[in-house]
Structures are given as C-alpha cells and as structure tokens.
Write a protein that holds these residues in place. Structure first.
Motif, short mmCIF file in Angstrom:
data_model
loop_
_atom_site.label_atom_id
_atom_site.label_comp_id
_atom_site.label_asym_id
_atom_site.label_seq_id
_atom_site.Cartn_x
_atom_site.Cartn_y
_atom_site.Cartn_z
N GLU A 43 9.11 6.98 -10.01
CA GLU A 43 8.29 8.09 -9.54
C GLU A 43 7.08 8.24 -10.45
OE1 GLU A 43 10.71 11.58 -9.69
OE2 GLU A 43 11.06 11.45 -11.85
N GLY A 44 6.05 8.93 -9.91
CA GLY A 44 4.88 9.22 -10.73
C GLY A 44 3.74 8.24 -10.55
N PRO A 45 2.76 8.29 -11.46
CA PRO A 45 1.54 7.47 -11.35
C PRO A 45 1.81 5.98 -11.30
CG PRO A 45 1.27 9.18 -13.01
CD PRO A 45 2.70 9.21 -12.62
N ARG A 49 0.27 3.44 -8.48
CA ARG A 49 -0.53 2.25 -8.78
C ARG A 49 0.16 0.99 -8.24
NH1 ARG A 49 -2.74 -0.23 -14.55
NH2 ARG A 49 -3.97 -1.86 -13.57
N ALA A 50 1.49 0.92 -8.37
CA ALA A 50 2.21 -0.25 -7.88
C ALA A 50 2.03 -0.43 -6.38
CB ALA A 50 3.69 -0.12 -8.23
N ILE A 51 2.07 0.68 -5.64
CA ILE A 51 1.87 0.60 -4.18
C ILE A 51 0.48 0.08 -3.86
CG2 ILE A 51 1.68 1.99 -2.08
CD1 ILE A 51 3.89 3.78 -3.24
N GLY A 157 -5.12 6.12 -17.82
CA GLY A 157 -5.37 4.69 -17.69
C GLY A 157 -5.08 4.19 -16.29
N ILE A 158 -4.01 4.71 -15.70
CA ILE A 158 -3.67 4.31 -14.34
C ILE A 158 -4.75 4.78 -13.36
CG2 ILE A 158 -2.01 4.65 -12.47
CD1 ILE A 158 0.16 4.81 -14.57
N LEU A 178 5.94 4.55 1.37
CA LEU A 178 6.60 3.73 0.36
C LEU A 178 7.07 4.55 -0.84
CD1 LEU A 178 4.29 0.59 0.51
CD2 LEU A 178 6.72 0.67 1.13
N GLU A 179 6.34 5.61 -1.19
CA GLU A 179 6.76 6.45 -2.31
C GLU A 179 8.11 7.10 -2.02
OE1 GLU A 179 3.72 8.95 -4.36
OE2 GLU A 179 2.39 8.11 -2.82
N ALA A 180 8.29 7.61 -0.82
CA ALA A 180 9.58 8.20 -0.44
C ALA A 180 10.67 7.15 -0.41
CB ALA A 180 9.47 8.89 0.92
#
Length: 769
Positions: A43-45, A49-51, A157-158, A178-180
């Motif tokens: 979860e989180g930033p 960024r990965a998505i 940074g992200i 995708l986050e969910a």
C-alpha cells in the motif's frame, strides 16, 4: 471411494493442463516471498509508482520484445515492483485478457523461467530496459522504516519520479483497480508461507487436488466454489500463464474461469462461508474424500507487524559472538521434525451390540514416544449407526511414528467407569506420506477384537511433509544451592527439552555465602554450560562444569543502584542487555522494556508478548504476561521475523533452529533475575521438578492446533478440554505443565481437566482403561 467416485477422480486427473503447475507454483512462491520482504509494496506511494511503471514501462517492453516464439532470446524478467503488479493483474484473467487486447491486440504471455536461466534473462531484460527507458532505472530501491522524515523524503522521491514520467492516476489506460487488487492479495503469502508448502510432495498433491477442483466446475452445479490454500496456489500458478490458462479453460469448461478474490468475510452465513460448505459437500459427494486437509486451511488473520529497525545488510550471525552456538547446538540439542495431521473420525460398522456396552467412542493414542497421550471422542449409542464426524488437527513429532485408534465401548454398569476394547487399527505417518495426495480415507478392519466379523472404523486423515521444528526448553531447579571452596555462593538450574532430557546447566554465582537478598552487584556471573557429567559435577567443593557456551555479568552504571534499570554484558562482553521499567505501566514487570545491542549479528528486538508467528488472536493481557518475542531483522526479513519466544516467569522457551539457544537462555535467565531484584523481592524461587525417581521419561510434546477462528474465551476452554493437556505450551499454567511433563502423573484426570476448563458438571463420565 466407490466405483463412481474413483472414475470421477480419474477423469479429473486426465484434464488437459498444458503447463507445469509445480514449476509455476515454485516460481510464484519465490516471487511472493521476495515481495513480502518489502511491506511498502502492499500500500501507499510505492504501489502507485509500481502500477505506473508497470503500465508505462513493463507492458510496452513486453509487447515489443516478449514474443519470441522460437526461444532464440532469453525470456523477459520484470523488475520486482512491476512483476508484483503483473502478478496481481493476471489473477483476474478475464480483465487481464481484456486490457491486453485493448492495448496491444493480444494477450501478453508469461513463460515459466528456469531458475538456472534467470540470471541471464535478468541481464538481457535490463539491457533492453536501459535502451528504451534512459531516465527510468530498472530496479527501484525503498527504505524499510517508520521514521516519518524518511517516509516523507521517500514519498517525495516517488512523486518526483512520477512527474518525470508525466504520469497521473487519471491518465491510466488500464481501468482495472490494481491498487484494490494489491490490497486483497497482501495476506495471501502469509497463508502459504509455511516451510512444507514448498516441498515437491505437497505441491504435487496440490496439483492433483486442483484438477479435482476444476472437475467440480464441469458438473454445472451453479455453486460458488471456494478453494483450500493448496488448491489456490495451483489456481494462481495456472493463471500466471495467461495463454495456457485461457486455452485449458476453454478445452475443459468451454469458457475462461474467473478468479473472484473480492469476498473475504468468513462469518457464518456469508458468501465465502456458505461457498466453502457447498464445496466440501460436493467434493465428498463426487470423490468420496474429505475436502479439508492438513496444511491447507486458513491460518487466521495476518499477525500485527512489529516496529521495524534499520537492517545492516552486511551483518550476520557469522560475525556475532553467538555464531558458534548456532552452528554447534545441533550436536547437543535434539533435532526435531514435526508434521501437521488432520484426523476425521467418521463412523463404525459391524459392531456386535451383544458384546458392546451401551455407548461407543474412539480413543486416539500415539504409537511411540508419548505414552501419556490419550484423547477420546464423545460417546454415541451402540444401537444406532455409530457416526462421529469429529475433526482434529494436531502437530506431532515424526518420532511418534503414527496413531493407534481404538474402538471402545463403555461398561453397562451404572457405577462402572471402565471401557472395553472392541478392536484397534494403526495409521502410520509413512502410510500418509506415501499417498500421492498425502491423505487417506477408507474403512479399516480392526484387529484384537473378539467379534466375528470384526468391526471396522471409517477414518479420514491427511498430513503435511515433515519440516524442522523449534527447540522446546524449560528451566527448572534440580540441584541444591552450594557454597564452594572459594567461598562463592552458587545457585544451579537445569534446562530440559520437551522430552525431559537435561540439555544445559545454569550456574548463578553470587558474591558471598548466604547472600539471599539480590542487590545490584550481588550476582557475579551467570553461566550456560553443556556436557557436565552428572555423577562428577561436584568434586571436593569444586565444579566439573563442562563446556562454557555463554556467560552474563552485571554491568555497573550510574543508575545501577536505582530501581529503574539493570544492565548486563553477555558472552565476551560484546553484547549488552538492558532491562528497564516502563514508567507509564504499573504492570511493567510483566512486560518490561528490553533492548539488546552489540555484536549480536542481525539487529534484534525483544518485544513483550506473543508476536508475529506466535500471535494468538483474542488473547488477554493476563495470557500475554511474562512472554517476550525475539525478533530478528535480516535482509531476507527486513520487517522482522520471530525466531524465539520465552516466558520470564516459567522459564519456558521455544527457539527456532537458526537462533542461538544459549543466547535465549541467557536473556531469559538474567531478565528473570533482574525483574525479581527490581521488584525488591528475595532471590527468585525457580520452579522445581521434584525427585529424580518421579520424573517422566520419553514423552514428546503434542500440539493440539488452535483453530483460526478460535477467538473467544469459551473456544479456548473447549480446545483445552478437547485436548486435555496437549496444547500450546504457553497456554499451560505452571502446575499443569509440571504435571504433564515432569512428574509421573503425566496425564490429569478428566475431572481435573473439566475443572480447569470451567466445564465441570456437564454430565460426562470418567473412564479408565
């Protein structure tokens, strides 16, 4: 299985699966373990960024360079963050196929990579990535920390990187949330992270059961079917090969089977709970087997994480003062292996009513090593068809070899408390382990009975492959205090293992004879010793002490005379242990503030209570009192992993093989001594075992597995009653512990068990052999 069920199972095993599921599952588990090291990927930033990197970088690269049908080039390997999002995306096969076709006109496939080919494939992918994305690195580094300043810098940074890519969340072309999906999958690895899951026998059994699960869908019952976790591993592995999954599903079902992971409510009456019951019934009806299986069921909620510490990737136990103890302790401690066993007692037949009493029950015993273990089912009337449907889950030492199941009847006398043997059967661990499905369900003809024909017992049992188990130890006082020739005053304690074998000895040296009050400098030294000969341990008031494994000495500091802290130097004085009062806690002595610093290898946290792997959901403060979890922070587990649990009140310890037993023994002992001193009490009265003649021999511990949904006090009491005194050692009161493992009376009477469980007076009758 009857003939129809056998044919159904054979048809299931013949289903066309065009991918090596065992290899795919092995790669899946490797990747999940790597992701789990970085909690920021849940979860989180970092997820945001990965998505974006997945959509903007990985998928275009895969679409451009990944279609090498001839295999002339190495396969592509995504960076970890992109690989994790790709993994989650493919677990919704219908949406993944739709998204791929809309963006690239075809499904982007994912080959299974041989581990030996992986380094070449990674380098090949890095070269392609660097050529295509000059300003975007292949790998992304994240810091594991709770420091807010570092987190803000990391997030900044992200955000900066996202701006460089000119990406915003509302510009994504993939509409699937995708986050969910990531959030839903973050607990899966915990459920399948036990060591036996990676064994070939477990995965091959899981493959067969997955084929059976697919076969249930061919029956067109219209049910919501729920996989067990072994089946789910294989289902995931199959979906991670998108083209093969699409092709195989069309061949088997004439449609692509979707994977619905949106339901997580396990409460009675909810979709997941009802679906699992339907799956159990359909599985048994179709294949004649019990669906629930050892090592495949829900483990419970994800443990609450502990506070992370900075990890020195260069540190290791090999560089620590305790390293030799870890490498050598297997020579003086008994190596343990355990298996989880799921046992279902279903019924009996051919029971002669004339020769039996009014009621029947089954007695469960072990073949070897634990003669006191005796567990009886509830009683059923003889005149009806005997049916129990009673399910137990145990953890046994492999040295117990198997189970002895006895069908017994109660006496017809009103005042009698005896039972009669009608027949018995043996079920060995080797029998279960040799089964392709690691299970068996059949009618067993009983022996040693006098009826003709002999009665039979209907049994279902499953097992997990053996795995290395923690050392189980307990400190007890068995020797009298002594004053030796040099005038020092000594207290002696022995450390016994779970089988009641003496393994180590503790020497606690005080400053002078008769020093019954413990002061800040009264203890000169605490030693952990191994190998002293019992008959010649003391000669002319001198000690034949054996091999010194570790020592602890008080460290005098400015506040040593006060009551707020105690400091100790361990081993070669390169490690410091501090025991400190908690100013805001009136019960600080049950959960003191402990810290360990110095050359201890990877960083260590000493956390009050049962945490991480040892966490017990719903436990009270009283049940947590005195426990300390030792947590190691390593490059493989930067969020921390529990390697030992000990209780400062009872002297009980559970230590994993990779942790130093002498270190844990020293920490537990000096913490106990310090707490007693800081409380202003006299020298601690260590539990005594009684006379040597009364000591039990040969007992191995049996663990009655706590069910994942046992959260209420009533459930815990019922579990204790059902298993008598065979339960987690930390659930045992001191008197129960001693009666179980350190006296002749190693099995409490039923009445005593009832009283302890709060269930006395329920109308059950005591039975004797």
């Amino acid at each position: 299985m009857n003939n129809a069920q056998l044919k159904a199972w054979e048809a299931a095993q013949a289903l066309p699966i065009s991918v090596d599921l065992v290899a795919a599952a092995t790669e899946e588990l490797r990747m999940l373990e790597e992701v789990d090291r970085f909690q920021c990927y849940y979860e989180g930033p970092a997820v945001v960024r990965a998505i974006d990197r997945y959509e903007r970088c990985w998928l275009p690269l895969l679409a451009k360079e990944g279609d090498d049908s001839q295999g002339a080039s190495p396969p592509l390997v995504p960076p970890l963050d992109c690989g994790w999002i790709w993994h989650v995306h493919r677990l919704n096969p219908i949406r993944y196929a739709k998204d791929c076709k809309e963006l690239y006109g075809r499904i982007l496939d994912a080959p299974i990579i041989n581990p030996s080919d992986r380094p070449v494939a990674v380098n090949h992918t890095k070269d392609l990535w660097s050529a295509l994305y000059v300003d975007e690195p292949y790998n992304v580094e994240f810091v594991q920390t709770d420091n807010k300043a570092v987190q803000e810098k990391e997030s900044s940074g992200i955000s900066s990187s996202l701006k460089q890519l000119a990406i915003t969340s509302d510009s994504r072309k993939i509409t699937y949330d995708l986050e969910a999906a990531v959030s839903r999958q973050k607990t899966f690895f915990y459920q399948v992270s036990q060591p036996f899951v990676r064994t070939d026998s477990y995965l091959k059994s899981a493959e067969q059961r997955y084929k059976g699960f697919l076969y249930l869908f061919t029956l067109n019952k219209g049910l919501f079917l729920v996989p067990t976790y072994d089946v789910d591993i294989m289902w995931h592995a199959h979906q991670l090969c998108p083209s093969a999954y699409d092709r195989d599903c069309m061949a088997i079902l004439n449609k692509v089977l979707n994977h619905d992971d949106t339901d997580s409510d396990r409460n009675p009456g909810q979709k997941l709970n009802t679906g699992f019951k339907d799956t159990c019934e359909l599985w048994e009806e179709t294949f004649g087997e019990i669906y629930a299986k050892a090592g495949c069921m829900w483990r419970g909620d994800l443990p609450v994480p502990v506070e992370p510490l900075p990890v020195n990737s260069n540190a290791s136990l090999n560089d620590a003062s305790v390293s030799s103890n870890v490498h050598e302790q297997s020579t003086y401690l008994t190596q343990r292996q355990t298996v989880q066993v799921c046992l279902a007692l279903l019924g009996a037949r051919d029971v002669s009513v004339k020769k039996a009493g009014p009621t029947l029950f089954v007695r469960i015993q072990l073949l070897q090593r634990c003669p006191s273990f005796k567990l009886d089912t509830y009683e059923v009337p003889t005149y009806s068809d005997p049916v129990w449907r009673q399910l137990y889950t145990f953890k046994f030492e492999t040295s117990t070899q198997g189970l002895l199941l006895q069908l017994r009847s109660t006496s017809s006398g009103i005042l009698s408390s005896c039972s009669k043997l009608l027949g018995e059967m043996i079920l060995t661990w080797d029998t279960l382990l040799s089964s392709p499905t690691l299970s068996v369900k059949k009618w067993f003809t009983l022996t040693k009975g006098k009826s003709s024909p002999p009665p039979s017992l209907h049994v279902s049992a499953s097992i997990t492959p053996p795995v290395a188990a923690p050392y189980l130890l307990r400190t007890l006082e068995v020797s009298q205090d002594r004053v030796l020739k040099e005038g020092s005053f000594y207290s002696f304690r022995n450390v016994f293992d779970h089988a009641d074998n003496e393994r180590l000895m503790l020497h606690i040296q005080y400053d002078s004879e008769g020093s019954f009050k413990v002061g800040p400098s009264s203890i000169q030294e605490v030693r952990v010793l191994q190998g002293a000969q019992k008959k010649s341990r003391f000669t002319k008031r001198k000690m034949n002490s054996g091999t010194l494994l570790g020592r602890a000495q008080p460290l005098v500091k400015s506040d040593s005379g006060k009551s707020n802290a105690r400091h100790w130097q361990l081993f070669d004085n390169s490690i410091q242990l501090t025991i400190r009062k908690r100013a805001d806690d009136n019960q600080w002595h049950l959960r003191p503030e402990l810290s360990l610093e110095g050359k201890v290898g990877h960083p260590v946290a000493l956390v009050p209570g049962k945490r991480l792997d040892y966490q017990v959901n719903g436990s009270t403060e009283e049940e947590e009192a005195g426990f300390v979890t030792l947590v190691r922070y390593t490059p493989d587990a930067p969020a921390g992993k529990a390697t030992a649990l000990f209780n400062t009140s009872s002297g009980a310890m559970e230590v994993k093989p990779e942790e130093s037993v002498p270190l844990v023994v020293l920490i537990s002992t000096v913490t106990s001594l310090s707490l007693v001193e800081m409380l202003g009490k006299s020298r601690p009265q260590t539990p005594k075992s009684g006379s040597r003649k009364a000591r039990a021999t040969g007992n191995e511990w049996v663990i009655f597995e706590r069910q994942a949904n046992e959260k209420s006090d009533i459930a815990r009491k019922m579990a204790l009653y059902n298993s008598l005194n065979y339960h987690y050692w930390w659930d045992m009161p001191f008197l129960l512990w001693c009666a179980s493992f350190h006296n002749n009376a190693s099995l409490l009477s039923d009445v005593t068990a009832y009283q302890f469980a709060g269930l006395y007076g329920d109308g059950r009758r005591r039975r004797q052999q």
